[in-house]
Design a protein around this motif. Structure first.
Motif, PDB file in Angstrom:
ATOM      1  N   ARG A   1     -32.188  75.637  -5.090  1.00  0.00           N
ATOM      2  CA  ARG A   1     -30.855  75.881  -4.537  1.00  0.00           C
ATOM      3  C   ARG A   1     -30.813  77.198  -3.769  1.00  0.00           C
ATOM      4  NH1 ARG A   1     -26.742  74.458  -9.537  1.00  0.00           N
ATOM      5  NH2 ARG A   1     -27.028  72.199  -9.579  1.00  0.00           N
ATOM      6  N   ALA A   2     -31.439  78.239  -4.329  1.00  0.00           N
ATOM      7  CA  ALA A   2     -31.467  79.537  -3.655  1.00  0.00           C
ATOM      8  C   ALA A   2     -32.154  79.420  -2.301  1.00  0.00           C
ATOM      9  CB  ALA A   2     -32.183  80.569  -4.523  1.00  0.00           C
ATOM     10  N   ASP A   3     -33.231  78.660  -2.257  1.00  0.00           N
ATOM     11  CA  ASP A   3     -33.940  78.423  -0.999  1.00  0.00           C
ATOM     12  C   ASP A   3     -33.009  77.769   0.014  1.00  0.00           C
ATOM     13  OD1 ASP A   3     -35.531  76.581   0.885  1.00  0.00           O
ATOM     14  OD2 ASP A   3     -37.129  77.813   0.029  1.00  0.00           O
ATOM     15  N   ARG A   4     -32.290  76.748  -0.432  1.00  0.00           N
ATOM     16  CA  ARG A   4     -31.385  76.034   0.476  1.00  0.00           C
ATOM     17  C   ARG A   4     -30.256  76.938   0.971  1.00  0.00           C
ATOM     18  NH1 ARG A   4     -30.129  72.335  -2.751  1.00  0.00           N
ATOM     19  NH2 ARG A   4     -27.962  72.828  -3.275  1.00  0.00           N
ATOM     20  N   PHE A   5     -29.686  77.730   0.083  1.00  0.00           N
ATOM     21  CA  PHE A   5     -28.612  78.636   0.478  1.00  0.00           C
ATOM     22  C   PHE A   5     -29.097  79.674   1.489  1.00  0.00           C
ATOM     23  CE2 PHE A   5     -26.265  77.471  -3.553  1.00  0.00           C
ATOM     24  CZ  PHE A   5     -25.152  76.964  -2.895  1.00  0.00           C
ATOM     25  N   MET A   6     -30.299  80.198   1.290  1.00  0.00           N
ATOM     26  CA  MET A   6     -30.827  81.179   2.250  1.00  0.00           C
ATOM     27  C   MET A   6     -31.020  80.538   3.616  1.00  0.00           C
ATOM     28  SD  MET A   6     -33.479  83.823   0.383  1.00  0.00           S
ATOM     29  CE  MET A   6     -34.218  82.774  -0.868  1.00  0.00           C
ATOM     30  N   ARG A   7     -31.508  79.320   3.635  1.00  0.00           N
ATOM     31  CA  ARG A   7     -31.715  78.639   4.920  1.00  0.00           C
ATOM     32  C   ARG A   7     -30.384  78.322   5.599  1.00  0.00           C
ATOM     33  NH1 ARG A   7     -37.112  77.493   5.267  1.00  0.00           N
ATOM     34  NH2 ARG A   7     -38.227  77.488   3.262  1.00  0.00           N
ATOM     35  N   ASP A   8     -29.300  78.230   4.812  1.00  0.00           N
ATOM     36  CA  ASP A   8     -27.955  78.034   5.368  1.00  0.00           C
ATOM     37  C   ASP A   8     -27.242  79.362   5.620  1.00  0.00           C
ATOM     38  OD1 ASP A   8     -28.312  75.314   5.253  1.00  0.00           O
ATOM     39  OD2 ASP A   8     -27.264  75.057   3.340  1.00  0.00           O
TER      40      ASP A   8
ATOM     41  N   GLY B   1     -24.254  82.629  -2.145  1.00  0.00           N
ATOM     42  CA  GLY B   1     -24.722  81.469  -2.896  1.00  0.00           C
ATOM     43  C   GLY B   1     -26.147  81.649  -3.379  1.00  0.00           C
ATOM     44  N   ALA B   2     -27.013  82.192  -2.517  1.00  0.00           N
ATOM     45  CA  ALA B   2     -28.414  82.404  -2.887  1.00  0.00           C
ATOM     46  C   ALA B   2     -28.531  83.411  -4.024  1.00  0.00           C
ATOM     47  CB  ALA B   2     -29.210  82.881  -1.678  1.00  0.00           C
TER      48      ALA B   2
ATOM     49  N   LEU C   1     -39.972  81.589  -1.764  1.00  0.00           N
ATOM     50  CA  LEU C   1     -38.650  82.107  -1.391  1.00  0.00           C
ATOM     51  C   LEU C   1     -38.745  83.234  -0.369  1.00  0.00           C
ATOM     52  CD1 LEU C   1     -36.797  82.219  -4.848  1.00  0.00           C
ATOM     53  CD2 LEU C   1     -36.474  80.579  -2.982  1.00  0.00           C
ATOM     54  N   TRP C   2     -39.947  83.793  -0.207  1.00  0.00           N
ATOM     55  CA  TRP C   2     -40.087  84.891   0.740  1.00  0.00           C
ATOM     56  C   TRP C   2     -39.837  84.435   2.182  1.00  0.00           C
ATOM     57  CZ3 TRP C   2     -39.462  89.749   0.868  1.00  0.00           C
ATOM     58  CH2 TRP C   2     -39.839  90.478   1.993  1.00  0.00           C
ATOM     59  N   GLU C   3     -40.292  83.258   2.512  1.00  0.00           N
ATOM     60  CA  GLU C   3     -40.156  82.785   3.904  1.00  0.00           C
ATOM     61  C   GLU C   3     -38.690  82.668   4.339  1.00  0.00           C
ATOM     62  OE1 GLU C   3     -39.589  79.583   6.773  1.00  0.00           O
ATOM     63  OE2 GLU C   3     -40.372  78.774   4.897  1.00  0.00           O
ATOM     64  N   PRO C   4     -37.804  82.005   3.575  1.00  0.00           N
ATOM     65  CA  PRO C   4     -36.404  81.962   3.994  1.00  0.00           C
ATOM     66  C   PRO C   4     -35.727  83.337   3.924  1.00  0.00           C
ATOM     67  CG  PRO C   4     -36.650  80.906   1.860  1.00  0.00           C
ATOM     68  CD  PRO C   4     -38.026  81.139   2.394  1.00  0.00           C
ATOM     69  N   PHE C   5     -36.144  84.191   2.975  1.00  0.00           N
ATOM     70  CA  PHE C   5     -35.558  85.525   2.898  1.00  0.00           C
ATOM     71  C   PHE C   5     -35.978  86.361   4.099  1.00  0.00           C
ATOM     72  CE2 PHE C   5     -35.707  90.009   1.563  1.00  0.00           C
ATOM     73  CZ  PHE C   5     -34.359  90.189   1.299  1.00  0.00           C
ATOM     74  N   GLU C   6     -37.231  86.247   4.486  1.00  0.00           N
ATOM     75  CA  GLU C   6     -37.710  86.994   5.655  1.00  0.00           C
ATOM     76  C   GLU C   6     -36.985  86.536   6.918  1.00  0.00           C
ATOM     77  OE1 GLU C   6     -41.955  88.935   6.558  1.00  0.00           O
ATOM     78  OE2 GLU C   6     -41.973  86.745   6.557  1.00  0.00           O
ATOM     79  N   GLU C   7     -36.654  85.245   6.979  1.00  0.00           N
ATOM     80  CA  GLU C   7     -35.900  84.726   8.123  1.00  0.00           C
ATOM     81  C   GLU C   7     -34.488  85.320   8.153  1.00  0.00           C
ATOM     82  OE1 GLU C   7     -34.464  80.435   9.986  1.00  0.00           O
ATOM     83  OE2 GLU C   7     -36.057  80.507   8.482  1.00  0.00           O
ATOM     84  N   VAL C   8     -33.881  85.482   6.974  1.00  0.00           N
ATOM     85  CA  VAL C   8     -32.564  86.131   6.888  1.00  0.00           C
ATOM     86  C   VAL C   8     -32.653  87.556   7.440  1.00  0.00           C
ATOM     87  CG1 VAL C   8     -30.869  87.077   5.272  1.00  0.00           C
ATOM     88  CG2 VAL C   8     -31.699  84.736   4.976  1.00  0.00           C
TER      89      VAL C   8
END
Length: 235
Positions: free
Chosen positions: A59-66, A71-72, A129-136
């Protein structure tokens, strides 16, 4: 249905599926020693904790990508609540005497805690989880160091970053706690059931999910000039 007919079950029993759940352990007459049920149930409880942690990580992964940082962070906070409970769950193993513990280990066959599907799944998922966080971070043109310098400017991002590093710390602490439990119950100068020296478990504790976050903390120390013999860096 073993003891009760389906029509006799309460709504609670049907929803929680208590008959199925409580049939997953050995019967009293099947136990190899008095505390085998304790051993089995503690590890089943741990797998249930792992299952929830895995759900929250997804869920955290999905929230970061959104780009939903609140939420994350909320999901990662849930992860950390469970990770903090796990050492206490395994502390219950300490009621088993070392002699009985060895009897149970022999009944495990080639089984080992290293085969835990939940633990191994978290070990795999944590770094993803690093990849979506790095994108943020990239979308905001920020680095971890910059977020650490001015947490109030990006409060939600800072909160998420803190939950991620707390997860990393909690997982490392859990692994260290497990090592101490192994040391207490079987000792370090022995082989695991898979022929791996117990001391080899120590290597895993040094594994980090998010090394760049840990490095940023050191960079912040250098930036502030509070490290020994350090010159403050210019912003």
């Amino acid at each position: 249905m073993s003891e009760k007919k389906k029509s006799e079950l309460t709504d609670y029993e049907k929803y929680i599926r208590t008959e199925e759940l409580l049939s997953l352990q050995k019967e009293e007459e099947e136990l190899c020693c008095e505390d085998e049920l304790t051993f089995q149930m503690i590890h089943q409880i741990a797998e249930l904790h792992f299952k929830l942690v895995i759900q929250y990580i997804h869920r955290a992964d999905r929230f970061m990508r959104d780009d939903d940082l609140f939420g994350a962070a909320t999901q990662m906070r849930r992860v950390n609540m469970h990770m903090k409970q796990l050492p206490e769950v395994f502390n219950l193993v300490k009621v088993i005497s070392p002699a009985d513990y060895h009897t149970i280990r022999l009944y495990l066959g080639r089984g080992s805690g290293q085969d835990s599907p939940g633990f191994n799944r978290i070990l795999h998922l944590g770094p993803t989880l690093w990849e979506p966080f790095e994108e943020v971070l990239s979308n905001r043109m920020l680095t971890p160091l910059e977020v650490y310098k001015h947490p109030q400017r990006e409060q939600q991002l800072y909160d998420l970053m803190q939950e991620l590093i707390q997860f990393d710390e909690n997982f490392q602490s859990f692994r260290h706690h497990h090592i101490q439990l192994v040391r207490r119950m079987i000792g370090f100068d022995t082989q695991s059931l898979k022929g791996i020296p117990a001391k080899a478990l120590e290597r895993g504790v040094k594994f980090e999910f998010y090394p760049k976050l840990w490095k940023a903390i050191s960079e912040l120390t250098d930036f502030t000039g509070s490290s020994y013999n350090a010159e403050p860096l210019k912003d």
